[in-house]
Design a protein around this motif. Structure first.
Motif, mmCIF file in Angstrom:
data_model
loop_
_atom_site.group_PDB
_atom_site.id
_atom_site.type_symbol
_atom_site.label_atom_id
_atom_site.label_comp_id
_atom_site.label_asym_id
_atom_site.label_seq_id
_atom_site.Cartn_x
_atom_site.Cartn_y
_atom_site.Cartn_z
ATOM 1 N N ILE A 265 0.839 -1.202 0.000
ATOM 2 C CA ILE A 265 0.000 0.000 0.000
ATOM 3 C C ILE A 265 0.872 1.250 0.000
ATOM 4 C CG2 ILE A 265 -1.746 1.278 1.288
ATOM 5 C CD1 ILE A 265 -2.826 -1.422 2.254
ATOM 6 N N ASP A 266 1.958 1.229 0.768
ATOM 7 C CA ASP A 266 2.890 2.366 0.764
ATOM 8 C C ASP A 266 3.527 2.548 -0.610
ATOM 9 O OD1 ASP A 266 2.321 2.790 3.415
ATOM 10 O OD2 ASP A 266 4.129 1.809 4.177
ATOM 11 N N ALA A 267 3.817 1.437 -1.288
ATOM 12 C CA ALA A 267 4.385 1.532 -2.638
ATOM 13 C C ALA A 267 3.376 2.156 -3.603
ATOM 14 C CB ALA A 267 4.797 0.144 -3.124
ATOM 15 N N LEU A 268 2.106 1.795 -3.469
ATOM 16 C CA LEU A 268 1.084 2.396 -4.326
ATOM 17 C C LEU A 268 0.924 3.885 -4.036
ATOM 18 C CD1 LEU A 268 -1.657 -0.399 -4.337
ATOM 19 C CD2 LEU A 268 0.038 0.123 -6.102
ATOM 20 N N ARG A 269 1.038 4.269 -2.784
ATOM 21 C CA ARG A 269 0.967 5.700 -2.448
ATOM 22 C C ARG A 269 2.114 6.456 -3.107
ATOM 23 N NH1 ARG A 269 0.884 5.162 2.601
ATOM 24 N NH2 ARG A 269 -1.365 5.098 2.773
ATOM 25 N N LEU A 270 3.292 5.839 -3.132
ATOM 26 C CA LEU A 270 4.437 6.472 -3.778
ATOM 27 C C LEU A 270 4.199 6.595 -5.284
ATOM 28 C CD1 LEU A 270 7.310 7.580 -3.517
ATOM 29 C CD2 LEU A 270 8.165 5.237 -3.711
ATOM 30 N N ILE A 271 3.641 5.572 -5.899
ATOM 31 C CA ILE A 271 3.328 5.639 -7.329
ATOM 32 C C ILE A 271 2.308 6.742 -7.595
ATOM 33 C CG2 ILE A 271 2.264 4.376 -9.255
ATOM 34 C CD1 ILE A 271 3.530 1.820 -8.123
ATOM 35 N N GLU A 272 1.344 6.904 -6.696
ATOM 36 C CA GLU A 272 0.371 7.986 -6.859
ATOM 37 C C GLU A 272 1.045 9.350 -6.898
ATOM 38 O OE1 GLU A 272 -3.940 6.521 -5.185
ATOM 39 O OE2 GLU A 272 -2.691 7.770 -3.891
ATOM 40 N N ARG A 273 2.034 9.534 -6.029
ATOM 41 C CA ARG A 273 2.728 10.832 -6.009
ATOM 42 C C ARG A 273 3.585 11.019 -7.248
ATOM 43 N NH1 ARG A 273 3.770 9.670 -0.382
ATOM 44 N NH2 ARG A 273 5.972 9.304 -0.849
ATOM 45 N N GLN A 274 4.240 9.943 -7.690
ATOM 46 C CA GLN A 274 5.161 10.050 -8.814
ATOM 47 C C GLN A 274 4.445 10.126 -10.158
ATOM 48 O OE1 GLN A 274 7.436 6.493 -8.117
ATOM 49 N NE2 GLN A 274 9.008 7.539 -6.914
ATOM 50 N N SER A 275 3.375 9.336 -10.307
ATOM 51 C CA SER A 275 2.692 9.264 -11.593
ATOM 52 C C SER A 275 1.221 8.917 -11.366
ATOM 53 C CB SER A 275 3.340 8.208 -12.499
ATOM 54 O OG SER A 275 2.640 8.086 -13.714
ATOM 55 N N PRO A 276 0.387 9.919 -11.131
ATOM 56 C CA PRO A 276 -1.036 9.652 -10.876
ATOM 57 C C PRO A 276 -1.693 8.835 -11.974
ATOM 58 C CG PRO A 276 -0.500 11.934 -10.363
ATOM 59 C CD PRO A 276 0.711 11.360 -11.025
ATOM 60 N N ARG B 10 -4.215 3.030 -13.173
ATOM 61 C CA ARG B 10 -4.290 1.794 -13.948
ATOM 62 C C ARG B 10 -4.102 0.554 -13.079
ATOM 63 N NH1 ARG B 10 0.309 2.489 -18.057
ATOM 64 N NH2 ARG B 10 -0.420 0.418 -18.678
ATOM 65 N N ILE B 11 -3.865 0.739 -11.769
ATOM 66 C CA ILE B 11 -3.481 -0.371 -10.889
ATOM 67 C C ILE B 11 -4.546 -0.600 -9.825
ATOM 68 C CG2 ILE B 11 -1.753 -1.169 -9.222
ATOM 69 C CD1 ILE B 11 0.279 0.617 -10.685
ATOM 70 N N GLN B 12 -4.757 -1.873 -9.485
ATOM 71 C CA GLN B 12 -5.563 -2.210 -8.313
ATOM 72 C C GLN B 12 -4.873 -3.333 -7.544
ATOM 73 O OE1 GLN B 12 -9.437 -3.518 -9.556
ATOM 74 N NE2 GLN B 12 -8.656 -5.167 -10.842
ATOM 75 N N LEU B 13 -5.093 -3.331 -6.237
ATOM 76 C CA LEU B 13 -4.528 -4.345 -5.345
ATOM 77 C C LEU B 13 -5.669 -5.118 -4.704
ATOM 78 C CD1 LEU B 13 -2.282 -5.675 -3.560
ATOM 79 C CD2 LEU B 13 -2.561 -3.720 -2.003
ATOM 80 N N ILE B 14 -5.591 -6.437 -4.751
ATOM 81 C CA ILE B 14 -6.538 -7.293 -4.039
ATOM 82 C C ILE B 14 -5.811 -7.879 -2.837
ATOM 83 C CG2 ILE B 14 -7.961 -9.370 -4.162
ATOM 84 C CD1 ILE B 14 -8.190 -8.845 -7.188
ATOM 85 N N VAL B 15 -6.323 -7.600 -1.643
ATOM 86 C CA VAL B 15 -5.752 -8.121 -0.397
ATOM 87 C C VAL B 15 -6.673 -9.227 0.090
ATOM 88 C CG1 VAL B 15 -5.011 -7.580 1.952
ATOM 89 C CG2 VAL B 15 -4.749 -5.872 0.135
ATOM 90 N N ALA C 67 9.076 0.357 -7.683
ATOM 91 C CA ALA C 67 9.844 0.143 -8.920
ATOM 92 C C ALA C 67 9.546 -1.224 -9.521
ATOM 93 C CB ALA C 67 11.333 0.298 -8.637
ATOM 94 N N ALA C 68 9.418 -2.248 -8.674
ATOM 95 C CA ALA C 68 9.124 -3.588 -9.175
ATOM 96 C C ALA C 68 7.715 -3.653 -9.770
ATOM 97 C CB ALA C 68 9.265 -4.609 -8.049
ATOM 98 N N ILE C 69 6.770 -2.978 -9.159
ATOM 99 C CA ILE C 69 5.415 -2.935 -9.713
ATOM 100 C C ILE C 69 5.428 -2.254 -11.074
ATOM 101 C CG2 ILE C 69 3.119 -1.924 -9.397
ATOM 102 C CD1 ILE C 69 3.550 -2.367 -6.344
ATOM 103 N N ARG C 70 6.197 -1.179 -11.196
ATOM 104 C CA ARG C 70 6.317 -0.506 -12.498
ATOM 105 C C ARG C 70 6.931 -1.437 -13.544
ATOM 106 N NH1 ARG C 70 6.439 5.026 -13.215
ATOM 107 N NH2 ARG C 70 5.892 6.348 -11.448
ATOM 108 N N ARG C 71 7.946 -2.238 -13.137
ATOM 109 C CA ARG C 71 8.555 -3.174 -14.086
ATOM 110 C C ARG C 71 7.545 -4.217 -14.539
ATOM 111 N NH1 ARG C 71 13.144 -2.542 -10.695
ATOM 112 N NH2 ARG C 71 12.609 -4.405 -9.489
ATOM 113 N N ALA C 72 6.732 -4.700 -13.600
ATOM 114 C CA ALA C 72 5.707 -5.680 -13.965
ATOM 115 C C ALA C 72 4.685 -5.062 -14.916
ATOM 116 C CB ALA C 72 5.019 -6.204 -12.707
ATOM 117 N N LEU C 73 4.296 -3.828 -14.648
ATOM 118 C CA LEU C 73 3.348 -3.140 -15.527
ATOM 119 C C LEU C 73 3.954 -2.918 -16.908
ATOM 120 C CD1 LEU C 73 0.633 -1.730 -15.883
ATOM 121 C CD2 LEU C 73 1.647 0.339 -14.896
ATOM 122 N N HIS C 74 5.223 -2.553 -16.954
ATOM 123 C CA HIS C 74 5.908 -2.371 -18.234
ATOM 124 C C HIS C 74 5.972 -3.691 -18.998
ATOM 125 C CE1 HIS C 74 8.634 -0.572 -21.136
ATOM 126 N NE2 HIS C 74 9.473 -1.577 -20.965
#
Length: 444
Positions: A268-279, A284-289, A390-397
């Motif tokens: 969740i913290d990683a997603l918050r960082l992605i929100e700040r860097q690239s809204p 385009r991302i969702q997390l299922i917990v 960064a790893a989530i971005r690589r997976a998305l790429h």
């Protein structure tokens, strides 16, 4: 006919009914193989009364006379220690009347295990399945991670031995004795500890030097439990819509019990960082917990996760609760990437299940990740929001470039090559050798 007694403090529970974790999942997978083997099998579990039902022998413990069996997942530290000590005493009484000839005792627990030293003194051959090195887990979960101090399991084990020599442990809480004294007894007296990965075997040996456990430990990777089906990917849209998730979003999945050591807040913290860097990327991302609260601090931890998720503005987070059977396998296959951010995993059964379902994996650098993840089908990321982002971005790429198809195929191939039955046959062969007075295979 040789006999095998399987001791499990959580053996009355099932993975379909409660978030009990990998120990019960391995036991569920192993028991059918044992029942088809040459052994006469008895499964010993705690309960409210002395009762026999088929191969299951229930032994009475005081705690379960007052609460339902699944309540042990929510006991605090003091009551958990009481339960573990009651269970050990019940096993001690039971085995006092059992002839050790042609007999093997298999422990599916460590802290909640049988009286290892007493069984050894009485002539029983013993196996133990290592789902966690308790000292290592304790040091990471309660010392090094909260404080940032580089204190490892071997460090704490050495401190315990020093305290024992100086007579300082007589008044230690019961939970401390279950962590160090009980695991040391396992290291000293069990003929063949079964480790699911080489890092786990090394950790046990490092925590308890001088016990000779290194040469007795057998490394048996669990492989894939259950029945994964990568073809369930075809039902992805239906699966995600059933939990109100968006089939058009890149889907991340965590699936575990919800307790602090699983460290889902890192994602969740990683997603918050992605929100700040690239809204736009975050949208385009969702997390299922997926998972239910369990063990000490589980309910409070779930509340913490939900509060953290509610603060996200672009990425979505869904909490479908505890999932079992077909829904679990459908979620694995529907996910675009599976994540394992845990503090500690001895093997990572859900990583193996995700891979076998065709889902690439992002994992923190725990023993389970090193045993299962490679760069063909996943990424190991340092346990920081920045590294996971960064790893989530690589997976998305990889998804954008269609590289994800190659990774999905590599993941499912990995799973097909590692069925659990290989591990089951190895465990049964080791038990066979011990029952006939032969040494277990040299592994280290």
């Amino acid at each position: 006919m040789p006999r095998i007694f399987v001791c499990s403090a959580t053996g009355s529970l099932t993975t379909d009914a409660a978030p009990v974790g990998g120990g019960v999942a391995v036991l569920e997978a192993l028991m059918p193989h044992l029942e088809r083997s040459e052994f006469e099998v008895t499964l010993l579990t705690p309960g409210a009364e002395d009762r026999r039902d088929g191969i299951r022998q229930q032994l009475p413990v005081t705690t379960l006379a007052r609460v339902e069996p699944d309540r042990i997942l929510r006991l605090n530290a003091r009551r958990y220690a009481d339960f573990a000590i009651e269970w050990e005493a019940a096993l001690a009484r039971y085995f006092a009347d059992i002839d050790p000839a042609d007999t093997v005792v298999l422990a599916n627990d460590t802290a909640e295990g049988p009286p290892f030293a007493q069984l050894r003194a009485n002539g029983f051959a013993q196996l133990a399945l290592l789902h966690v090195i308790v000292s290592e887990f304790f040091s990471r979960r309660y010392v090094s991670q909260p404080t940032g101090l580089p204190i490892s399991g071997p460090h704490l084990s050495a401190l315990w031995r020093l305290a024992e020599r100086r007579g300082l442990t007589r008044h230690a809480p019961d939970i401390a004795r279950l962590v160090w004294a009980k695991e040391r007894d396992l290291a000293r007296h069990v003929d063949a500890p079964i480790a699911p990965s080489a890092p786990v075997a090394r950790s046990l040996a490092d925590c308890y030097p001088g016990t000779g456990v290194a040469r007795r430990t057998q490394i048996v990777p669990w492989g894939v439990t259950g029945e994964p089906d990568p073809d369930l990917r075809e039902r992805r849209r239906e699966t995600l819509r059933e939990i109100n998730a968006d089939p058009n979003r890149f889907t991340l999945l965590t699936l575990s019990r919800l307790s602090p050591e699983k460290r889902v807040e890192l994602v969740i913290d990683a997603l918050r960082l992605i929100e700040r860097q690239s809204p736009a990327t975050a949208e385009r991302i969702q997390l299922i917990v997926a998972g239910g609260a369990a063990y000490m601090g589980g309910a409070a931890y779930e509340r913490k996760l939900r509060q953290a998720a509610s603060r996200l503005r672009r990425a979505e987070v869904h909490f479908p609760g505890y999932v079992t059977s077909e829904q679990k396998w459908r979620l694995f296959a529907a996910s675009d990437t599976f994540l394992s951010p845990s503090y500690y995993e001895a093997y990572g059964l859900t990583i193996a299940q995700a891979l076998a379902s065709g889902a690439p994996v992002i994992a923190a650098p725990h023993a389970g990740a090193y045993a299962t993840v490679d760069d063909r089908h996943g990424w190991i990321a340092e346990p920081t929001p920045r590294a996971f982002a960064a790893a989530i971005r690589r997976a998305l790429h990889a998804d954008e470039n269609r590289e994800i198809l190659r990774r999905r195929e590599a993941a499912s191939t990995w799973g097909r090559e590692r069925p659990f039955e290989v591990a089951a046959h190895r465990i049964i062969n080791i038990a066979h050798r011990l029952a006939h007075g032969e040494p277990a295979e040299e592994a280290l």
